[in-house]
Design an enzyme around this catalytic site. Sequence first.
Site, PDB file in Angstrom:
ATOM      1  N   THR A  53       3.702  -2.828  -5.435  1.00  0.00           N
ATOM      2  CA  THR A  53       4.281  -3.964  -4.735  1.00  0.00           C
ATOM      3  C   THR A  53       5.329  -4.516  -5.685  1.00  0.00           C
ATOM      4  O   THR A  53       4.985  -4.953  -6.784  1.00  0.00           O
ATOM      5  CB  THR A  53       3.188  -4.999  -4.411  1.00  0.00           C
ATOM      6  OG1 THR A  53       2.199  -4.366  -3.583  1.00  0.00           O
ATOM      7  CG2 THR A  53       3.774  -6.207  -3.699  1.00  0.00           C
ATOM      8  N   ARG A  82      -2.522   0.526 -10.152  1.00  0.00           N
ATOM      9  CA  ARG A  82      -1.119   0.638  -9.744  1.00  0.00           C
ATOM     10  C   ARG A  82      -0.664  -0.370  -8.701  1.00  0.00           C
ATOM     11  O   ARG A  82       0.514  -0.385  -8.337  1.00  0.00           O
ATOM     12  CB  ARG A  82      -0.764   2.043  -9.237  1.00  0.00           C
ATOM     13  CG  ARG A  82      -0.861   3.100 -10.272  1.00  0.00           C
ATOM     14  CD  ARG A  82      -0.148   4.353  -9.910  1.00  0.00           C
ATOM     15  NE  ARG A  82      -0.481   4.834  -8.590  1.00  0.00           N
ATOM     16  CZ  ARG A  82       0.091   5.875  -8.017  1.00  0.00           C
ATOM     17  NH1 ARG A  82       1.015   6.544  -8.655  1.00  0.00           N
ATOM     18  NH2 ARG A  82      -0.259   6.281  -6.810  1.00  0.00           N
ATOM     19  N   ASP A  83      -1.544  -1.222  -8.195  1.00  0.00           N
ATOM     20  CA  ASP A  83      -1.098  -2.210  -7.215  1.00  0.00           C
ATOM     21  C   ASP A  83      -1.810  -3.543  -7.425  1.00  0.00           C
ATOM     22  O   ASP A  83      -2.276  -4.177  -6.477  1.00  0.00           O
ATOM     23  CB  ASP A  83      -1.315  -1.687  -5.791  1.00  0.00           C
ATOM     24  CG  ASP A  83      -0.489  -2.445  -4.750  1.00  0.00           C
ATOM     25  OD1 ASP A  83       0.557  -3.029  -5.124  1.00  0.00           O
ATOM     26  OD2 ASP A  83      -0.886  -2.445  -3.580  1.00  0.00           O
ATOM     27  N   ILE A  84      -1.868  -3.967  -8.681  1.00  0.00           N
ATOM     28  CA  ILE A  84      -2.456  -5.265  -8.999  1.00  0.00           C
ATOM     29  C   ILE A  84      -1.496  -6.341  -8.503  1.00  0.00           C
ATOM     30  O   ILE A  84      -0.318  -6.352  -8.851  1.00  0.00           O
ATOM     31  CB  ILE A  84      -2.696  -5.401 -10.523  1.00  0.00           C
ATOM     32  CG1 ILE A  84      -3.719  -4.372 -11.003  1.00  0.00           C
ATOM     33  CG2 ILE A  84      -3.094  -6.823 -10.889  1.00  0.00           C
ATOM     34  CD1 ILE A  84      -5.112  -4.537 -10.435  1.00  0.00           C
ATOM     35  N   ASN A 127      -4.756  -8.448  -3.884  1.00  0.00           N
ATOM     36  CA  ASN A 127      -5.797  -7.485  -4.233  1.00  0.00           C
ATOM     37  C   ASN A 127      -6.820  -8.048  -5.209  1.00  0.00           C
ATOM     38  O   ASN A 127      -7.590  -7.302  -5.808  1.00  0.00           O
ATOM     39  CB  ASN A 127      -5.183  -6.199  -4.789  1.00  0.00           C
ATOM     40  CG  ASN A 127      -4.570  -5.363  -3.694  1.00  0.00           C
ATOM     41  OD1 ASN A 127      -4.894  -5.516  -2.535  1.00  0.00           O
ATOM     42  ND2 ASN A 127      -3.668  -4.471  -4.076  1.00  0.00           N
TER      43      ASN A 127
END
Length: 170
Positions: free
Chosen positions: A83, A47-49, A53
């Site tokens: 993001t 959910r936050d690639i 990261n």
Amino acid sequence: LLPFYPSPLRDDGYDIADYENLHPSYRTLADFDRLLNKAHRRGIVHRDIKPANVMLTAVGVKVLDFGIATRMGGSDPLPVMATPPYGSPEQLAGHPVDARTDIFSFGAVAYEMITGRRAFPGDTITDVIASIVARDPDWRALPPNLHPKTEELIRRCLAKSPDQRVQSVK
């Protein structure tokens, strides 16, 4: 001509040069893709690639910060988490997420790696979200010598509808 990287995202059986002879940026994308596959096989959506990261190490790529990851198919008590420049349309709208959310983000990161600019720019978060939901990336920014299969893969990853996106990284 840049080579096409060996990705489990491909489902067309396209054969390419071996991994070791690829341009480093393509090896990075291929390694990144394999790590997403590993998480998705375990039922996890990151959910936050985003570029911050994804860490390049001496032994390859590491995907960091699974702090807002969730299980596929489960209920999620957290509010919309992402993001914005890398969030999928369904994620930013607060809809349920699955592996295709990470695939969209993978496409946004790949686009940025290849072009040097964000797929969905904007001066404000609202502009960025509007761009993700309503506009396509500037496909003309992709290098003219980019392999057509690589461009096709990125386009499929960045499809607005999860049903039109690459379905899994297996």
